[in-house]
Design an enzyme around this catalytic site. Structure first.
Site, short mmCIF file in Angstrom:
data_model
loop_
_atom_site.label_atom_id
_atom_site.label_comp_id
_atom_site.label_asym_id
_atom_site.label_seq_id
_atom_site.Cartn_x
_atom_site.Cartn_y
_atom_site.Cartn_z
N GLN A 1 0.66 -1.13 0.10
CA GLN A 1 0.04 0.15 -0.12
C GLN A 1 1.26 0.91 -0.36
OE1 GLN A 1 -2.89 0.15 3.48
NE2 GLN A 1 -4.91 -0.42 1.66
N TYR B 1 -1.28 3.81 -0.83
CA TYR B 1 -2.56 4.64 0.16
C TYR B 1 -2.13 5.13 0.84
CZ TYR B 1 -6.37 3.70 3.09
OH TYR B 1 -7.31 3.28 4.40
P1 NDP Z 1 -16.45 2.07 1.22
O1 NDP Z 1 -15.90 1.44 0.58
O2 NDP Z 1 -17.46 1.39 2.24
O3 NDP Z 1 -17.11 3.76 0.50
C1 NDP Z 1 -16.45 4.59 0.08
C2 NDP Z 1 -17.03 5.73 -0.01
O4 NDP Z 1 -16.62 6.21 -1.03
C3 NDP Z 1 -18.33 5.54 -0.59
O5 NDP Z 1 -19.16 6.65 -0.67
C4 NDP Z 1 -17.65 5.77 -2.26
O6 NDP Z 1 -18.64 5.60 -3.18
C5 NDP Z 1 -17.15 6.80 -1.91
N1 NDP Z 1 -15.87 7.08 -3.57
C6 NDP Z 1 -15.20 6.75 -3.83
N2 NDP Z 1 -13.94 6.90 -4.24
C7 NDP Z 1 -15.09 7.81 -4.95
C8 NDP Z 1 -14.82 9.50 -5.41
N3 NDP Z 1 -13.68 9.55 -6.49
N4 NDP Z 1 -15.46 10.08 -5.31
C9 NDP Z 1 -16.18 10.34 -4.41
N5 NDP Z 1 -16.82 9.68 -3.56
C10 NDP Z 1 -15.96 8.32 -3.47
O7 NDP Z 1 -15.70 3.01 1.64
P2 NDP Z 1 -14.92 2.54 3.56
O8 NDP Z 1 -16.39 3.30 4.36
O9 NDP Z 1 -14.32 1.30 4.00
O10 NDP Z 1 -13.39 3.72 3.96
C11 NDP Z 1 -14.49 5.18 4.57
C12 NDP Z 1 -12.82 6.15 4.63
O11 NDP Z 1 -12.44 4.98 6.06
C13 NDP Z 1 -12.52 6.26 3.31
O12 NDP Z 1 -11.40 6.83 3.22
C14 NDP Z 1 -10.88 4.78 3.94
O13 NDP Z 1 -9.39 4.47 3.24
C15 NDP Z 1 -10.68 4.79 5.24
N6 NDP Z 1 -10.59 3.68 6.03
C16 NDP Z 1 -11.18 2.78 6.46
C17 NDP Z 1 -10.76 1.74 7.25
C18 NDP Z 1 -11.91 0.29 6.86
O14 NDP Z 1 -11.39 -0.34 7.69
N7 NDP Z 1 -13.03 0.17 6.38
C19 NDP Z 1 -9.30 1.56 7.64
C20 NDP Z 1 -8.97 3.08 7.62
C21 NDP Z 1 -9.40 3.89 6.70
P3 NDP Z 1 -19.77 4.47 -4.45
O15 NDP Z 1 -20.57 4.60 -3.43
O16 NDP Z 1 -20.35 5.89 -5.54
O17 NDP Z 1 -19.05 3.71 -4.07
#
Ligand code: NDP
Length: 240
Positions: free
Chosen positions: A144, A147
């Protein structure tokens, strides 16, 4: 007074929990997403929260969306930069496309969205910005580099912008979640998940609401003395 809050990636996963928790606590919420209309429509119908579809990595698209949100709901007072993606791969196999996609979506988005709301926050002498980082931005992670670089960048971005906002009533903080049971993490094979959980002292994956509670705390009017900080919410996995 109902403050206007924008949650990027606010229709699924951690962002969905943040959107709902802010709405339940009196905020007027705009939840943004990239392309999953089905999830966004179901979310909006279930919770009565307006959704906006655009790419947070594209400055012009963000500008159009912020103008629309402002026209619909009023100036943005709370911004949660939550949208993020992974495009994993070891360095010796990673193409420039995966680097660009993750840097633009996870870090470029923080510039785009913050830049577009910072002037109205300064005019109002009030603003709350929360950037969602990651444990992997603090500790690094195999496969990563993109990331980890983007998330680590978020932590520096937060501290610099916090210094600029401090005299204007604008706080800027980050949350670094550990492993949270969203679709992304649930897709990890069971044997790998077991190994991950074994490294979490609290003994479980995080829930999306564990992160949302941190956001709610940081965006309160009363949190005006908390700025430039990173709140680690990771079950004790990485004490930073
Ligand atoms: P999800 O994949 O469940 O959801 C991601 C969301 O971001 C969706 O609503 C998606 O839209 C939107 N998204 C992705 N790319 C874009 C873009 N280019 N423009 C606009 N919207 C976008 O992610 P998580 O809930 O797992 O993660 C949320 C945050 O937390 C992220 O920043 C992640 O890096 C961070 N994080 C998550 C962890 C985990 O364990 N899950 C751990 C640590 C950090 P759509 O539904 O249309 O795809």
């Amino acid at each position: 007074m109902s403050r206007v809050a924008v949650v990027t990636g606010g229709t699924r996963g951690i962002g969905e929990a943040i959107s709902i928790m802010l709405k339940d606590n009196g905020f007027t919420v705009a939840a943004t997403y990239a392309g999953n209309d089905e999830a966004a429509n179901a979310f909006s119908a279930a919770h009565g929260i307006k959704t906006y579809k655009f790419d947070v990595g594209d400055f012009d698209a963000c500008e159009t969306a912020i103008a629309q949100i402002t026209a619909d709901l009023g100036p943005v007072e709370v911004l949660v930069n939550n949208a993020g993606i992974t495009r994993d791969g070891t360095m010796h196999r990673m193409g420039r496309d995966k680097w660009d996609a993750v840097i633009d979506t996870n870090l470029g988005s923080c510039f785009n969205m913050s830049r577009l709301v910072i002037e109205s926050m300064r005019e109002k002498s009030f603003g709350r910005i929360v950037n969602i980082g990651s444990i992997n931005g603090q500790a690094g992670q195999y496969g990563q580099v993109n990331y980890a670089a983007a998330k680590s960048g978020i932590h520096g971005f937060t501290k610099a912008l916090a210094q600029e906002g401090a005299g204007k009533g604008i706080t800027v903080n980050a949350i670094a979640p550990g492993y949270v049971a969203t679709e992304m993490v649930r897709a990890v094979p069971a044997e790998i998940l077991e190994k991950i959980i074994a490294k979490i002292p609290v003994g479980r994956l995080g829930a999306a609401n564990d992160i949302a509670r941190g956001v709610l705390f940081l965006v309160a009017d009363e949190a005006e003395f908390i700025t430039g900080s990173t709140l680690s919410i990771n079950g004790g996995q990485h004490m930073y």
